[in-house]
Design an enzyme around this catalytic site. Structure first.
Site, PDB file in Angstrom:
ATOM      1  N   ASP A   1       1.040  -1.137   0.061  1.00 44.48           N
ATOM      2  CA  ASP A   1      -0.112  -0.297   0.060  1.00 44.48           C
ATOM      3  C   ASP A   1       0.884   0.884   0.248  1.00 44.48           C
ATOM      4  O   ASP A   1       1.988   1.357   0.489  1.00 44.48           O
ATOM      5  CB  ASP A   1      -1.303   0.276   0.561  1.00 44.48           C
ATOM      6  CG  ASP A   1      -1.863   0.999   1.102  1.00 44.48           C
ATOM      7  OD1 ASP A   1      -2.119   1.597  -0.126  1.00 44.48           O
ATOM      8  OD2 ASP A   1      -2.760   0.896   1.498  1.00 44.48           O
TER       9      ASP A   1
HETATM   10  C1  BGC Z   1      -4.575   3.388  -0.031  1.00 52.36           C
HETATM   11  C2  BGC Z   1      -4.496   2.853  -0.911  1.00 52.36           C
HETATM   12  C3  BGC Z   1      -4.927   3.108  -2.609  1.00 52.36           C
HETATM   13  C4  BGC Z   1      -4.007   4.186  -2.451  1.00 52.36           C
HETATM   14  C5  BGC Z   1      -2.844   4.403  -4.027  1.00 52.36           C
HETATM   15  C6  BGC Z   1      -3.586   4.209   0.163  1.00 52.36           C
HETATM   16  O1  BGC Z   1      -3.846   5.832   0.716  1.00 52.36           O
HETATM   17  O2  BGC Z   1      -4.983   2.674   1.068  1.00 52.36           O
HETATM   18  O3  BGC Z   1      -5.890   1.898  -1.519  1.00 52.36           O
HETATM   19  O4  BGC Z   1      -5.017   2.443  -3.275  1.00 52.36           O
HETATM   20  O5  BGC Z   1      -3.281   4.475  -1.303  1.00 52.36           O
HETATM   21  O6  BGC Z   1      -3.813   5.523  -3.446  1.00 52.36           O
END
Ligand code: BGC
Length: 767
Positions: free
Chosen positions: A228
């Site tokens: 993530d």
């Molecule tokens: C979120 C993800 C997301 C990623 C990219 C993170 O903060 O938890 O779900 O895909 O950011 O934006």
């Protein structure tokens, strides 16, 4: 691009280390000399959030269709529809040059307060898994990869970047992992995204057991594990644990960490090679997909808008309806509440889509020819406004029915933090109460991404329609449902509890001192309310229709079956009302007797069926061994235990219409697992143990009764000898008796273990 294996062989360690960290906010590192192009990723999940500036995480994104979010899709219980939405998302992603769309989110809704519940499917792992598989199949059919997220146990947003989750093995396997497992093993997503949080002390981004043992080895995941965004603390430890790609980049410091760890032996080159090989494989897949389908993805924006509308409609749940809905266009109707004109279509955070257009219910109702008057009802900043309430009441009085539009305000449901309460804002509650008092024919239309406490007002309104975070075309869908152009057919994919205090996680959520213990174990959602026989506001699987359905003639393909067989359960479903409609029929399995504790029932099949008035269809649902199995932590495997099971077919988890009983004649064969400490009950439950112990039990019982000064075995010193003995370890029982040959109690048990399970039974038995 050359073959990934050959490319890997030609790379220097510096190039390898560089490849496992992103190049920008959204792209991977290219290798022009080897023909490796960057892989482009974008959020997800309910629309493409394509930010053209690769350096920016949150800049305004390109316009894209904002489909209903996962909570609404899940409430449709319609796998075909979800597949279509996945395919449409794939087409839009491909058209924007996106190789991987960051979704679906399959985390289980452990508490209704979860900030991202609107982005997740369900409290039930089976439903979440089936929908995830359909979504990924659809997306990947367009040559765009999925990223199943957030692996694993990201069930709250509170302290999501640090919280340490403590969960027992059965809850992990039976509740929190199955949706990921189904997605990975059946839909083969290109990527899986690790979660931010910790599990059992280790960050998910640096978790060898989750990433390597379970995901890659046990489930055979051959894609790419991506972090993530910003989830990695120690890049070398993450590579060692099986985290292939860190996002976002660039992070030169992290590249250096990998090189340092290689140099001083903390990281093995094979581990880095595996990560690089996976990055290269996905790069190749993406490149092939781009080449094979150039220009094939011209997006029909209007068609996608129509699909978004169908999806919104399919997921709307008619929670309550005492003869009010549908309304008719020829009677004056008061439309109250600002979300009738400015609808809430999604939640906050990284999933936010810049919609191509937004339909509102007000305009859509007018288009249908409705005779409307409007009152704003509540202030945008939610401050109490007696004036707005007064206007609303006046409008309601002058009409023959009122629709009150309320919504959880946008920022209340978002990534990064949780909801603080279950209720609606006070200004909206007050409005509903005032309008309902003035106009008995009042329906509430609710936009929220999850359950809401309705106790302060539910009994004063005859109808409630849950429209969720319904996507850009939800307004049109609402008008059609409210006016009876279509019958509502969604059902809840999560329980609506009466109060937050009633919820299974209430006592342990959100945790303290950086830790949250999932004390409720397996008993999440309806599994808990069923077990406690506790009333809820609306049960899992509930949803009304403008028509009625009859369930009849259940038939099971085999009354008795063996491990490895599949079972077909069929029944007839008839539309017994006056209008066309769709029903979501649900199949739950109840294990009559089980060695380990199980929830009273679990969803194992469902079907959404459209029927004209008077029409009947035969529905067949297939069960396999996993439908009957629990995860046994002692044996570290899924076990379907021989015995009786009840099959329950119903219109919701509490509205069971048909039942059938079947017998699993031969269950999962388990290795001999008795040990010196096993109880008499455990010995008797094991066929081999029973064979060697049973002949000895008569004399032992007599001896015990005698020693206790009673001639009547069953009433020795006022107790039930059987119950007294059953849960005693055999070794303790033998401790009371001197063997004739002078053997110790332990030696006696070892002798039986050897006779029952072979020579090495005692050593082989798992701890
Ligand atoms: C979120 C993800 C997301 C990623 C990219 C993170 O903060 O938890 O779900 O895909 O950011 O934006």
């Amino acid at each position: 691009m050359t073959d990934p294996k050959e490319t890997l062989e030609r790379l220097s360690v510096e190039q390898k280390a560089a490849l496992v960290v992103g190049a920008s906010a959204w792209t991977t590192v290219p290798l022009p000399d080897s023909g490796v192009e960057p892989v482009r990723m974008s959020d997800g999940p309910h629309g493409v959030r394509f930010v053209a500036d690769e350096k920016a995480m949150t800049r305004e994104s390109e316009p894209a269709t904002c489909f209903p979010t996962a909570v609404a899709l899940a409430s449709s219980w319609d796998v075909e529809l979800v597949r279509e939405v996945g395919a449409a998302l794939g087409a839009e992603a491909a058209a924007l040059g996106v190789d991987v769309l960051l979704g679906p989110g399959v985390n289980i809704k452990r508490t209704p307060l979860g900030g991202r519940n609107f982005e997740y499917f369900s409290e039930d792992p089976y439903l979440a898994g089936e929908l995830a598989v359909a979504w990924i199949d659809g997306l990947q059919s367009r040559g765009v990869g999925a990223s199943v997220k957030h692996f694993a146990l990201n069930n709250q947003e509170f302290q999501r970047n640090s919280i340490d989750v403590e969960v027992d093995e059965r809850a992990l396997r039976e509740i929190y992992l199955p949706a990921f497992e189904a997605a990975v093993t059946r839909a083969r997503p290109w990527t899986v995204m690790c979660a931010y949080n910790r599990v059992g002390g280790a960050l998910c981004s640096q978790h060898p057991r989750l990433l390597d043992d379970v995901l890659k080895r046990e489930w055979g995941f051959d894609g790419l594990v991506v972090s993530d965004w910003g989830a990695v603390r120690d890049r070398a430890a993450a590579v060692a644990a099986g985290l292939d790609l860190e996002m976002p980049g660039p992070r030169p410091g992290h590249v250096q960490e990998v090189l340092d760890a290689l140099a001083d032996g903390r990281l093995a080159l094979e581990r880095l090679d595996e990560a690089v090989a996976r990055v290269l494989r996905i790069a190749q897949r993406a490149q092939t997909a781009r080449r094979e389908a150039p220009g094939a993805h011209d997006v029909d924006v209007s068609a996608h808008h129509r699909l978004a509308r169908r999806a919104a409609q399919d997921g709307m749940v008619l929670l309550k309806n005492d003869d009010l809905l549908p309304l008719t266009v020829d009677r004056p109707l008061a439309v109250i509440g600002r979300t009738a004109k400015e609808p809430k279509v999604q939640g906050g955070g990284s999933s936010r889509v810049n919609a191509t257009r937004i339909d509102d219910a007000w305009s859509a109702l007018l288009e249908l020819g409705a005779d409307l008057r409007y009152a704003e009802g509540w202030a945008a900043d939610l401050r109490p406004s007696p004036e707005l309430v007064r206007e609303a009441v006046d409008a309601a009085r002058q009409a023959e029915a009122a629709l009150v539009f309320v919504a959880l305000p946008g920022a209340l449901e978002s990534e990064g933090y949780d909801r603080t309460e279950l209720g609606l804002p006070a200004a909206q509650v007050e409005l509903i109460q005032a309008v309902a008092a003035a106009q008995p024919r009042t329906a509430v239309v609710l936009n929220s991404g999850g359950a809401v406490d309705m106790r302060p007002w539910l009994s004063s309104v005859p109808a409630v329609l849950q429209a969720w975070t319904m996507g850009q075309a939800g307004g049109g869908a609402l008008a059609e449902v409210l006016m009876g152009r279509a019958s509502p057919s969604g059902k809840l994919a999560e329980t609506f509890p009466l109060a937050i205090e009633d919820t299974p996680a209430f006592l342990s959520y959100p945790g303290e001192n950086g830790r949250v213990r999932y004390d409720e174990g397996l008993f999440v959602g309806y599994r808990y309310y069923d077990a406690r026989r506790q009333s809820v506001l609306f049960p899992f699987g509930h949803g009304l229709s403008y028509t009625t359905f009859a369930y009849q003639d259940i038939h099971v393909s085999e009354a008795s079956f063996d491990a490895g067989d599949t079972i077909d359960v069929s029944f007839s479903l008839t539309n017994t009302g006056a209008v066309a409609g769709s029903e979501v029929a649900q199949l739950y399995v109840h294990d009559a007797v089980s060695r380990l504790r199980r929830p009273p029932k679990e969803l194992k099949g469902f079907a959404k069926v459209s029927l004209e008035p008077g029409e009947t269809q035969r529905v067949t649902l297939r069960l396999d061994m996993r439908s009957f199995a629990y995860y046994d932590p002692t044996h570290r495997r899924w076990v379907a235990e021989a015995g009786d099971f009840e099959l329950l077919v119903g219109a919701s988890s509490t509205d069971i219409r048909l039942r059938a009983r079947i017998t699993l004649a031969h269950g999962t064969e388990l290795p001999f697992a008795l040990t010196r400490e096993s109880s008499i009950r455990e010995w008797l439950a094991d066929t081999r143990g029973k064979a060697v112990l049973e002949p000895l039990l008569g004399p032992i019982r007599q001896g015990m009764a005698h020693a206790m000064g009673s001639a009547d075995e069953s009433q020795a010193i006022g107790m039930d000898l059987d119950r007294f003995l059953m849960d005693m370890p055999l070794v303790s029982l033998f401790g009371f008796q001197e063997s004739e040959a002078g053997m110790s109690a332990a030696a006696l048990v070892d002798d039986l273990l050897a006779r029952g399970g072979g020579d090495h039974a005692a050593e082989e038995a798992p701890a």
